[in-house]
Design a protein around this motif. Sequence first.
Motif, PDB file in Angstrom:
ATOM      1  N   VAL A 115       0.792  -1.161  -0.072  1.00  0.00           N
ATOM      2  CA  VAL A 115      -0.028  -0.150  -0.098  1.00  0.00           C
ATOM      3  C   VAL A 115       0.902   1.372   0.169  1.00  0.00           C
ATOM      4  CG1 VAL A 115      -1.892   1.190   1.104  1.00  0.00           C
ATOM      5  CG2 VAL A 115      -1.864  -1.314   1.327  1.00  0.00           C
ATOM      6  N   THR A 116       0.878   2.046  -1.256  1.00  0.00           N
ATOM      7  CA  THR A 116       1.741   3.262  -1.156  1.00  0.00           C
ATOM      8  C   THR A 116       1.028   4.292  -1.103  1.00  0.00           C
ATOM      9  OG1 THR A 116       3.100   1.772  -2.653  1.00  0.00           O
ATOM     10  CG2 THR A 116       3.288   4.297  -2.579  1.00  0.00           C
ATOM     11  N   PRO A 117       1.363   5.324  -0.527  1.00  0.00           N
ATOM     12  CA  PRO A 117       0.774   6.699  -0.418  1.00  0.00           C
ATOM     13  C   PRO A 117       1.513   7.575  -1.461  1.00  0.00           C
ATOM     14  CG  PRO A 117       2.709   6.631   1.277  1.00  0.00           C
ATOM     15  CD  PRO A 117       2.497   5.306   0.469  1.00  0.00           C
ATOM     16  N   ILE A 118       0.547   8.349  -2.146  1.00  0.00           N
ATOM     17  CA  ILE A 118       0.725   9.269  -3.078  1.00  0.00           C
ATOM     18  C   ILE A 118       0.356  10.531  -2.540  1.00  0.00           C
ATOM     19  CG2 ILE A 118       0.887   9.788  -5.611  1.00  0.00           C
ATOM     20  CD1 ILE A 118       1.654   7.137  -5.142  1.00  0.00           C
ATOM     21  N   PRO A 119       1.068  11.064  -1.922  1.00  0.00           N
ATOM     22  CA  PRO A 119       0.758  12.384  -1.095  1.00  0.00           C
ATOM     23  C   PRO A 119       0.256  13.722  -1.836  1.00  0.00           C
ATOM     24  CG  PRO A 119       3.146  12.006  -0.955  1.00  0.00           C
ATOM     25  CD  PRO A 119       2.710  11.064  -1.672  1.00  0.00           C
ATOM     26  N   GLY A 120      -0.379  14.772  -1.584  1.00  0.00           N
ATOM     27  CA  GLY A 120      -0.812  15.784  -2.174  1.00  0.00           C
ATOM     28  C   GLY A 120      -1.795  16.579  -1.513  1.00  0.00           C
ATOM     29  N   PRO A 121      -2.751  17.231  -1.990  1.00  0.00           N
ATOM     30  CA  PRO A 121      -3.546  18.204  -1.148  1.00  0.00           C
ATOM     31  C   PRO A 121      -4.349  17.372  -0.079  1.00  0.00           C
ATOM     32  CG  PRO A 121      -3.880  18.451  -3.547  1.00  0.00           C
ATOM     33  CD  PRO A 121      -3.135  17.048  -3.318  1.00  0.00           C
ATOM     34  N   CYS A 122      -4.578  18.299   0.889  1.00  0.00           N
ATOM     35  CA  CYS A 122      -5.380  18.063   2.204  1.00  0.00           C
ATOM     36  C   CYS A 122      -5.789  19.313   2.836  1.00  0.00           C
ATOM     37  CB  CYS A 122      -4.354  17.246   3.112  1.00  0.00           C
ATOM     38  SG  CYS A 122      -5.170  16.501   4.678  1.00  0.00           S
ATOM     39  N   ALA A 123      -7.020  19.268   2.948  1.00  0.00           N
ATOM     40  CA  ALA A 123      -7.510  20.684   3.266  1.00  0.00           C
ATOM     41  C   ALA A 123      -7.173  20.973   4.873  1.00  0.00           C
ATOM     42  CB  ALA A 123      -9.160  20.632   3.562  1.00  0.00           C
ATOM     43  N   LEU A 124      -7.058  20.078   5.705  1.00  0.00           N
ATOM     44  CA  LEU A 124      -6.716  20.589   7.067  1.00  0.00           C
ATOM     45  C   LEU A 124      -5.259  20.893   7.140  1.00  0.00           C
ATOM     46  CD1 LEU A 124      -4.783  18.522   9.198  1.00  0.00           C
ATOM     47  CD2 LEU A 124      -6.449  16.875   8.471  1.00  0.00           C
ATOM     48  N   VAL A 125      -4.205  20.454   6.385  1.00  0.00           N
ATOM     49  CA  VAL A 125      -2.828  20.924   6.264  1.00  0.00           C
ATOM     50  C   VAL A 125      -2.777  22.071   5.734  1.00  0.00           C
ATOM     51  CG1 VAL A 125      -0.664  20.471   5.371  1.00  0.00           C
ATOM     52  CG2 VAL A 125      -1.947  18.597   6.461  1.00  0.00           C
TER      53      VAL A 125
END
Length: 287
Positions: A115-125
């Motif tokens: 399971v691999t994260p592809i990070p990007g937009p996140c409203a809280l951050v």
Amino acid sequence: MTGSVTHLSGGRLSVVATPIGNLADLSDRSRSVLSAADLVAAEDTRHSARLLQYIGITKPMVALHDHNERDRVSRILAALDEGLHVALISDAGTPLISDPGYVVVREARKAGYPVTPIPGPCALVAALSVAGLPTDRFLFAGFLPARRAGRRAALAELRTQEATLVFYESPHRIIDLMQDLAEEFGGERECVLGRELTKAFETFYSGTATAVLEQLQADSNGTRGEFVVVVRGSAPSEGETVDLDADRLLQLLLAELPVKKAAKIVAEVSGLGKNELYQRALELKQD
């Protein structure tokens, strides 16, 4: 010593962050992963089809939302078992952050699939990065209960939390949330509220809880869009229980004022919770 065992089928799950509003925020890596995926698990397939169209691809899709996630796990695990690459996306932002995907990710990891994260937009951050409130410690509380009693109870539990607090809220409940927040935390608690982040009508309201509520009510667009509410944590002194000084002030006011009014005044002066003080005032009056 134990560790996870990688599944031999070759199947893999990518958890892909997508834009929260501005499509230009989609990263090159997210584009590449979505283009390479064999199957896209999306919160709303119609909404996500427009995103895929934006990057010029079409993919087999399966709906994965709050109401069917447990039922869809077996289908996604079967796809992984066939050696397929599955991309998990939500309507906006990072999957699992107040969005579906927890069950699928957990079960895929338990079964040994990468399971691999592809990070990007996140409203809280995004909201935290521009709020100007402390970010060394923060607590993300997501969406509070829809009903007022449950929402007030949740806020009462968080009132003495010293970390910066972050909430999500929908347009038809944002006024109610700010009213309850001002009452439970005190009207002077500092807040920053972001509306429609990264979109054409992105707006920020800031100041005390009371001031932010007034700004919202004065804005004809104040109840449109999606909201992130960032609240300064409690000062250490606010986390104390009602002390003798507060008791003394309540006693003096109760000699002249109704219980509710006395509790409200002490809450404003001390920063303590109005509900807590109201209960204490009742006890003092009975005594």
